[in-house]
Scaffold this active site. Structure first.
Site, PDB file in Angstrom:
ATOM      1  N   MET A 152      25.047 -49.945 -12.934  1.00 43.96           N
ATOM      2  CA  MET A 152      23.801 -50.648 -12.626  1.00 43.96           C
ATOM      3  C   MET A 152      23.817 -51.054 -11.165  1.00 43.96           C
ATOM      4  SD  MET A 152      22.409 -54.304 -14.178  1.00 43.96           S
ATOM      5  CE  MET A 152      23.710 -55.268 -13.406  1.00 43.96           C
ATOM      6  N   ASN A 153      22.641 -50.962 -10.490  1.00 47.14           N
ATOM      7  CA  ASN A 153      22.517 -51.641  -9.203  1.00 47.14           C
ATOM      8  C   ASN A 153      21.191 -52.402  -9.124  1.00 47.14           C
ATOM      9  OD1 ASN A 153      22.056 -48.568  -8.638  1.00 47.14           O
ATOM     10  ND2 ASN A 153      21.165 -49.441  -6.800  1.00 47.14           N
ATOM     11  N   ASP A 154      20.336 -52.169  -8.142  1.00 45.63           N
ATOM     12  CA  ASP A 154      19.219 -53.064  -7.827  1.00 45.63           C
ATOM     13  C   ASP A 154      18.393 -53.522  -9.028  1.00 45.63           C
ATOM     14  OD1 ASP A 154      20.071 -51.992  -5.454  1.00 45.63           O
ATOM     15  OD2 ASP A 154      18.136 -51.216  -4.829  1.00 45.63           O
ATOM     16  N   GLU A 170      15.882 -52.093   3.039  1.00 43.13           N
ATOM     17  CA  GLU A 170      15.585 -51.745   1.654  1.00 43.13           C
ATOM     18  C   GLU A 170      14.956 -52.939   0.931  1.00 43.13           C
ATOM     19  OE1 GLU A 170      18.650 -48.480   0.168  1.00 43.13           O
ATOM     20  OE2 GLU A 170      19.662 -50.399   0.407  1.00 43.13           O
TER      21      GLU A 170
END
Length: 474
Positions: free
Chosen positions: A19-21, A196
């Protein structure tokens, strides 16, 4: 389940895999939706999907099936979600439910463009819009992470979009037809890496009638202590252009720790709350967790505060009192004398520590999470006017050359602090949330003490409280 080594017990992490953002944060009918960048087939970054979880209180999470899968237009990169209450998109099909619209980046090979999908059943199932993409790539390599909100004054949807190392703004009447408005950032802030995950929000100024617009921008690399970090800009937005109040070379960091990135706010809420990914791209793929990899921060409430005639972003954790399992100390005074450290035994590393500083003539106040051989130190250095988090001896630091760090944050004066510890992370909120540090660590020992020590002088603390926090997985 959910009790593996290093699994945090009151922060969200997926059952398994990468998982990231955080993505698509939206509140609707009693449910907070957390979508997130997800690779369901590996514990390292790979083809991106939107994972999905919901919560009624931002503490207890239920993982739902994957919401969006890659397709012929590419992977599903970061984005946002809104409730289209007026059905401006014409995508509503239900009499009972408003349409939930996700706006996200389709990441093809060297080509990023913006697309939408919609749900008429409270986010349970999704249909991708047949006319995708809704914004074609104009020839920019990094062109992603749309964050959308309804702008009351112009009665239009506004999109913030990360484009290289600046932000572009777009406008739409219906979430489908978008018009370019303006660009911000080429001469402002830090430019050590790619920008980002932008977010443009209006925040109240504490104890004032005023509100200001805040543009949040994640950047990787180039953070104050290395790797990824979040900067922010304060100013005004007129529906077309963002104007920054600060000098062009001013850099404001939201969090000086190594592990708070890509944070964005929930939409359709009355009070601004955001959540971030607790990791750093310098080592995110290597952290020693299994079968999951990565975790989200504690959700945090946001506002602005004027300090020394300058506005600062203030963050404070949501209320954790419903999770208090046991109180070790409550509203206590604590006198720390030189060479006489105080030690408090901890049953586990799930604690919240709070204190106010009544008097301090020491050169430093040090809090140490101490095992037999391992330790994580937080040093409040009054002489150097800084906070240092030392995780060089905090347990497993060998998985990456970038991890064993001594991270610093300037601080003129220590008035109070809150330290939230959960298994493999600390979140430090100083002076009512005006200074924040978030750090991961990977301890291997079973028993720990919390040691308080003063150097070259005395520290007198008041309102000292230590609470053990229960798991939210049970």
């Amino acid at each position: 389940m959910y009790n593996e080594q290093f699994r945090q017990q009151f922060h969200f992490s997926p059952k398994e895999n990468w998982m990231n953002d955080p993505n698509g944060l939206v509140y609707y009918k009693g449910e907070y939706h957390l979508f997130y960048q997800y690779h369901p087939h590996s514990s390292v970054w790979g083809p991106m999907h939107w994972g999905h979880a919901i919560s009624k209180n931002l503490l207890h999470w239920e993982e739902l099936p994957i919401a969006l899968y890659p397709d012929e237009l590419g992977q599903i990169f970061s984005g946002s979600a809104v409730i289209d209450k007026q059905n401006t998109s014409g995508l509503r099909t239900s009499d009972q439910e408003d349409v939930m619209v996700a706006i996200y980046t389709h990441h093809g090979e060297d080509n990023e463009k913006q697309s939408i999908a919609y749900s008429n059943d409270r986010g349970r199932t999704w249909t991708k819009y047949q006319g995708n993409p809704v914004i074609e790539n104009p020839g920019i390599k990094d062109f992603r992470d749309p964050k959308v909100f309804w702008h009351e004054r112009s009665q239009k949807w506004i999109m913030s979009l990360a484009c290289g190392d600046q932000i572009q703004f777009y406008r739409s009447p219906n979430l489908i037809d978008w018009t370019f408005l303006s660009t911000f950032g080429s001469e402002y802030g830090a430019h050590g890496g790619v920008w980002e995950c932008p977010d443009l929000i209006q925040l109240e100024v504490e104890r004032e009638q005023d509100k200001k617009w805040v543009l949040i921008v994640s950047m990787n690399p180039g953070g104050p202590n290395g790797g990824s970090a979040i900067q922010y800009f304060i100013g005004d937005f007129d529906g077309t252009t963002f104007t920054c109040d600060d000098e062009k070379d001013t850099v404001k960091w939201a969090d000086f720790g190594r592990d708070f990135y890509a944070a964005v706010t929930w939409s359709n809420v009355s009070e601004p709350v955001w959540i971030g990914w607790m990791s750093n791209w310098q080592y995110a793929n290597q952290v020693p967790t299994n079968p999951f990899r990565s975790v989200m921060s504690i959700p945090r409430k946001l506002k602005l505060r004027r300090q020394n005639n300058e506005l600062k972003l203030v963050q404070n954790s949501i209320d954790l009192s419903s999770l208090y399992k046991e109180t070790i100390r409550l509203n206590d005074n604590l006198a720390l004398l030189p060479l006489e450290p105080k030690q408090i035994e901890l049953k586990d590393l799930q604690v919240m520590v709070e204190a106010k500083v009544k008097e301090n003539n020491s050169s430093s106040l040090t809090l140490t999470l101490k095992g037999e051989r391992e330790q994580l130190q937080v040093v409040f250095d009054r002489v150097k006017q800084e906070i240092r988090v030392d995780r060089t001896k905090s347990g497993n630091v060998s998985f990456s050359e970038h991890f064993a760090s001594m991270d610093q944050m300037l601080l003129e004066e220590l008035k109070d602090f809150k330290l939230i510890v959960d298994t493999s992370s600390i979140e430090l909120f100083v002076n009512q949330g005006s200074s924040v540090m978030t750090e991961l660590f990977y301890p291997s020992e079973q028993t720990y003490t919390l040691e308080w020590a003063a150097t070259d002088g005395e520290v007198h603390l008041s309102n000292v409280s230590i609470h053990h926090i229960e798991s939210t997985w049970k």
